[in-house]
Design a protein around this motif. Structure first.
Motif, PDB file in Angstrom:
ATOM      1  N   GLN A 173       0.843  -1.191   0.000  1.00 33.92           N
ATOM      2  CA  GLN A 173       0.000   0.000   0.000  1.00 33.92           C
ATOM      3  C   GLN A 173       0.882   1.246   0.000  1.00 33.92           C
ATOM      4  OE1 GLN A 173      -2.673   0.142   3.311  1.00 33.92           O
ATOM      5  NE2 GLN A 173      -3.501   2.134   2.767  1.00 33.92           N
ATOM      6  N   VAL A 174       0.629   2.121  -0.946  1.00 33.59           N
ATOM      7  CA  VAL A 174       1.409   3.352  -1.063  1.00 33.59           C
ATOM      8  C   VAL A 174       1.010   4.316   0.048  1.00 33.59           C
ATOM      9  CG1 VAL A 174       1.947   5.337  -2.494  1.00 33.59           C
ATOM     10  CG2 VAL A 174       1.629   3.085  -3.550  1.00 33.59           C
ATOM     11  N   GLN A 175       2.006   4.861   0.701  1.00 32.91           N
ATOM     12  CA  GLN A 175       1.746   5.854   1.741  1.00 32.91           C
ATOM     13  C   GLN A 175       2.686   7.036   1.535  1.00 32.91           C
ATOM     14  OE1 GLN A 175       2.092   4.413   5.784  1.00 32.91           O
ATOM     15  NE2 GLN A 175       0.720   5.981   6.550  1.00 32.91           N
ATOM     16  N   LEU A 176       2.119   8.232   1.538  1.00 29.24           N
ATOM     17  CA  LEU A 176       2.877   9.474   1.421  1.00 29.24           C
ATOM     18  C   LEU A 176       2.560  10.322   2.644  1.00 29.24           C
ATOM     19  CD1 LEU A 176       2.103  10.302  -2.330  1.00 29.24           C
ATOM     20  CD2 LEU A 176       4.101   9.125  -1.414  1.00 29.24           C
ATOM     21  N   VAL A 177       3.599  10.760   3.332  1.00 31.27           N
ATOM     22  CA  VAL A 177       3.398  11.520   4.569  1.00 31.27           C
ATOM     23  C   VAL A 177       4.159  12.838   4.466  1.00 31.27           C
ATOM     24  CG1 VAL A 177       3.657  11.547   7.062  1.00 31.27           C
ATOM     25  CG2 VAL A 177       3.127   9.395   5.883  1.00 31.27           C
ATOM     26  N   GLU A 178       3.408  13.925   4.431  1.00 33.13           N
ATOM     27  CA  GLU A 178       4.010  15.255   4.369  1.00 33.13           C
ATOM     28  C   GLU A 178       4.316  15.776   5.773  1.00 33.13           C
ATOM     29  OE1 GLU A 178       0.685  15.290   1.141  1.00 33.13           O
ATOM     30  OE2 GLU A 178       0.929  14.603   3.203  1.00 33.13           O
ATOM     31  N   SER A 179       5.324  16.622   5.845  1.00 34.30           N
ATOM     32  CA  SER A 179       5.658  17.299   7.093  1.00 34.30           C
ATOM     33  C   SER A 179       6.358  18.613   6.759  1.00 34.30           C
ATOM     34  CB  SER A 179       6.560  16.421   7.966  1.00 34.30           C
ATOM     35  OG  SER A 179       7.764  16.130   7.289  1.00 34.30           O
ATOM     36  N   GLY A 180       6.493  19.461   7.774  1.00 33.90           N
ATOM     37  CA  GLY A 180       7.242  20.693   7.604  1.00 33.90           C
ATOM     38  C   GLY A 180       6.410  21.948   7.465  1.00 33.90           C
ATOM     39  N   GLY A 181       5.099  21.786   7.420  1.00 35.93           N
ATOM     40  CA  GLY A 181       4.249  22.972   7.342  1.00 35.93           C
ATOM     41  C   GLY A 181       4.238  23.732   8.650  1.00 35.93           C
ATOM     42  N   GLY A 182       3.626  24.910   8.606  1.00 36.48           N
ATOM     43  CA  GLY A 182       3.540  25.715   9.814  1.00 36.48           C
ATOM     44  C   GLY A 182       3.165  27.140   9.503  1.00 36.48           C
ATOM     45  N   LEU A 183       3.352  27.986  10.506  1.00 36.12           N
ATOM     46  CA  LEU A 183       3.042  29.413  10.399  1.00 36.12           C
ATOM     47  C   LEU A 183       4.347  30.178  10.208  1.00 36.12           C
ATOM     48  CD1 LEU A 183       1.110  31.849  10.680  1.00 36.12           C
ATOM     49  CD2 LEU A 183       1.481  31.698  13.161  1.00 36.12           C
ATOM     50  N   VAL A 184       4.372  31.047   9.215  1.00 35.72           N
ATOM     51  CA  VAL A 184       5.584  31.813   8.922  1.00 35.72           C
ATOM     52  C   VAL A 184       5.182  33.211   8.470  1.00 35.72           C
ATOM     53  CG1 VAL A 184       5.689  31.004   6.530  1.00 35.72           C
ATOM     54  CG2 VAL A 184       7.791  31.748   7.676  1.00 35.72           C
ATOM     55  N   GLN A 185       6.028  34.167   8.734  1.00 38.79           N
ATOM     56  CA  GLN A 185       5.750  35.533   8.283  1.00 38.79           C
ATOM     57  C   GLN A 185       6.072  35.664   6.796  1.00 38.79           C
ATOM     58  OE1 GLN A 185       7.980  38.179  10.873  1.00 38.79           O
ATOM     59  NE2 GLN A 185       6.174  38.504  12.149  1.00 38.79           N
ATOM     60  N   ALA A 186       5.418  36.602   6.169  1.00 39.77           N
ATOM     61  CA  ALA A 186       5.713  36.879   4.767  1.00 39.77           C
ATOM     62  C   ALA A 186       7.197  37.198   4.600  1.00 39.77           C
ATOM     63  CB  ALA A 186       4.859  38.043   4.279  1.00 39.77           C
ATOM     64  N   GLY A 187       7.773  36.624   3.544  1.00 42.08           N
ATOM     65  CA  GLY A 187       9.194  36.774   3.313  1.00 42.08           C
ATOM     66  C   GLY A 187      10.030  35.656   3.896  1.00 42.08           C
ATOM     67  N   GLY A 188       9.421  34.842   4.725  1.00 39.43           N
ATOM     68  CA  GLY A 188      10.124  33.746   5.361  1.00 39.43           C
ATOM     69  C   GLY A 188      10.208  32.506   4.491  1.00 39.43           C
ATOM     70  N   SER A 189      10.730  31.435   5.083  1.00 42.23           N
ATOM     71  CA  SER A 189      10.960  30.187   4.359  1.00 42.23           C
ATOM     72  C   SER A 189      10.446  28.992   5.149  1.00 42.23           C
ATOM     73  CB  SER A 189      12.462  29.994   4.097  1.00 42.23           C
ATOM     74  OG  SER A 189      12.994  31.023   3.308  1.00 42.23           O
ATOM     75  N   LEU A 190      10.088  27.973   4.409  1.00 42.09           N
ATOM     76  CA  LEU A 190       9.742  26.670   4.979  1.00 42.09           C
ATOM     77  C   LEU A 190      10.249  25.587   4.041  1.00 42.09           C
ATOM     78  CD1 LEU A 190       6.025  27.006   6.194  1.00 42.09           C
ATOM     79  CD2 LEU A 190       8.028  26.670   7.652  1.00 42.09           C
ATOM     80  N   ARG A 191      10.513  24.431   4.603  1.00 44.35           N
ATOM     81  CA  ARG A 191      10.883  23.281   3.786  1.00 44.35           C
ATOM     82  C   ARG A 191       9.933  22.135   4.087  1.00 44.35           C
ATOM     83  NH1 ARG A 191      15.898  19.083   4.229  1.00 44.35           N
ATOM     84  NH2 ARG A 191      16.320  18.792   1.993  1.00 44.35           N
ATOM     85  N   LEU A 192       9.192  21.737   3.079  1.00 43.57           N
ATOM     86  CA  LEU A 192       8.283  20.608   3.220  1.00 43.57           C
ATOM     87  C   LEU A 192       8.989  19.318   2.814  1.00 43.57           C
ATOM     88  CD1 LEU A 192       5.002  22.075   1.672  1.00 43.57           C
ATOM     89  CD2 LEU A 192       5.894  22.323   3.988  1.00 43.57           C
ATOM     90  N   SER A 193       8.625  18.252   3.491  1.00 48.57           N
ATOM     91  CA  SER A 193       9.138  16.925   3.144  1.00 48.57           C
ATOM     92  C   SER A 193       7.959  15.990   2.914  1.00 48.57           C
ATOM     93  CB  SER A 193      10.003  16.365   4.279  1.00 48.57           C
ATOM     94  OG  SER A 193      11.122  17.184   4.525  1.00 48.57           O
ATOM     95  N   CYS A 194       8.189  15.008   2.078  1.00 50.11           N
ATOM     96  CA  CYS A 194       7.176  13.983   1.822  1.00 50.11           C
ATOM     97  C   CYS A 194       7.893  12.640   1.796  1.00 50.11           C
ATOM     98  CB  CYS A 194       6.451  14.248   0.519  1.00 50.11           C
ATOM     99  SG  CYS A 194       5.347  12.915   0.000  1.00 50.11           S
ATOM    100  N   ALA A 195       7.621  11.827   2.803  1.00 56.24           N
ATOM    101  CA  ALA A 195       8.238  10.504   2.896  1.00 56.24           C
ATOM    102  C   ALA A 195       7.306   9.463   2.282  1.00 56.24           C
ATOM    103  CB  ALA A 195       8.517  10.167   4.351  1.00 56.24           C
ATOM    104  N   ALA A 196       7.860   8.668   1.392  1.00 57.04           N
ATOM    105  CA  ALA A 196       7.061   7.682   0.664  1.00 57.04           C
ATOM    106  C   ALA A 196       7.414   6.267   1.094  1.00 57.04           C
ATOM    107  CB  ALA A 196       7.284   7.832  -0.835  1.00 57.04           C
ATOM    108  N   SER A 197       6.410   5.409   1.096  1.00 52.00           N
ATOM    109  CA  SER A 197       6.621   3.987   1.367  1.00 52.00           C
ATOM    110  C   SER A 197       5.624   3.172   0.559  1.00 52.00           C
ATOM    111  CB  SER A 197       6.470   3.692   2.865  1.00 52.00           C
ATOM    112  OG  SER A 197       5.181   4.040   3.313  1.00 52.00           O
ATOM    113  N   GLY A 198       5.927   1.885   0.395  1.00 54.53           N
ATOM    114  CA  GLY A 198       5.015   1.004  -0.315  1.00 54.53           C
ATOM    115  C   GLY A 198       5.097   1.092  -1.827  1.00 54.53           C
ATOM    116  N   LEU A 199       6.159   1.697  -2.337  1.00 53.25           N
ATOM    117  CA  LEU A 199       6.327   1.803  -3.783  1.00 53.25           C
ATOM    118  C   LEU A 199       7.808   1.876  -4.118  1.00 53.25           C
ATOM    119  CD1 LEU A 199       5.666   5.418  -5.127  1.00 53.25           C
ATOM    120  CD2 LEU A 199       6.131   4.909  -2.732  1.00 53.25           C
ATOM    121  N   MET A 200       8.112   1.632  -5.391  1.00 46.94           N
ATOM    122  CA  MET A 200       9.479   1.784  -5.864  1.00 46.94           C
ATOM    123  C   MET A 200       9.660   3.271  -6.163  1.00 46.94           C
ATOM    124  SD  MET A 200      12.077  -0.269  -6.454  1.00 46.94           S
ATOM    125  CE  MET A 200      11.444  -1.852  -6.976  1.00 46.94           C
ATOM    126  N   PHE A 201       9.954   4.026  -5.129  1.00 46.91           N
ATOM    127  CA  PHE A 201       9.943   5.484  -5.186  1.00 46.91           C
ATOM    128  C   PHE A 201      10.776   6.020  -6.342  1.00 46.91           C
ATOM    129  CE2 PHE A 201       9.457   9.670  -3.502  1.00 46.91           C
ATOM    130  CZ  PHE A 201      10.677  10.310  -3.628  1.00 46.91           C
TER     131      PHE A 201
END
Length: 127
Positions: free
Chosen positions: A1-29
């Motif tokens: 079973q394919v599973q994708l799990v995002e993380s890294g979101g949040g609250l940030v001020q304009a002009g700021g930065s964030l890095r999102l990640s997505c970890a995958a399992s259950g597939l030949m990524f």
């Protein structure tokens, strides 16, 4: 079973930065192009960025070009979205997704092309 799990979101001020990640399992990524999409409540899901299965080709929505960078680490089964110079208009739930088809050199921007989706991570940019 394919599973994708995002993380890294949040609250940030304009002009700021964030890095999102997505970890995958259950597939030949390493055989699948991956994409990031976003959605605001009451609006359609919008393409943000995509990357080919080997990472050699990327594409971006015009609204994020020059500010966002998509990358992947096939050894870690993870795709990333580095978001810089965030704007209030970037506020949305961000989803990662994997291409319906394997071994495609040019990633799609069409959400119907993507077969598996994560649960999403909220990004809120304060103005």
């Amino acid at each position: 079973q394919v599973q994708l799990v995002e993380s890294g979101g949040g609250l940030v001020q304009a002009g700021g930065s964030l890095r999102l990640s997505c970890a995958a399992s259950g597939l030949m990524f390493s055989r699948y192009s991956m994409g990031w999409f976003r959605q605001v409540l009451g609006k359609e899901r919008e393409f943000v960025a995509a990357i080919s299965y080997r990472g050699g080709t990327t594409r971006y929505a015009d609204s994020v070009k020059g500010r966002f960078t998509i990358s992947r680490d096939n050894a870690k089964n993870t795709v990333y979205l580095q978001m810089n110079s965030l704007q209030f208009e970037d506020t949305a739930v961000y989803y990662c997704a994997r291409d319906r088809y394997s071994d495609t050199d040019y990633p799609s921007s069409d959400p119907t092309r993507f077969a598996s989706w994560g649960q999403g991570t909220q990004v809120t940019v304060s103005s």
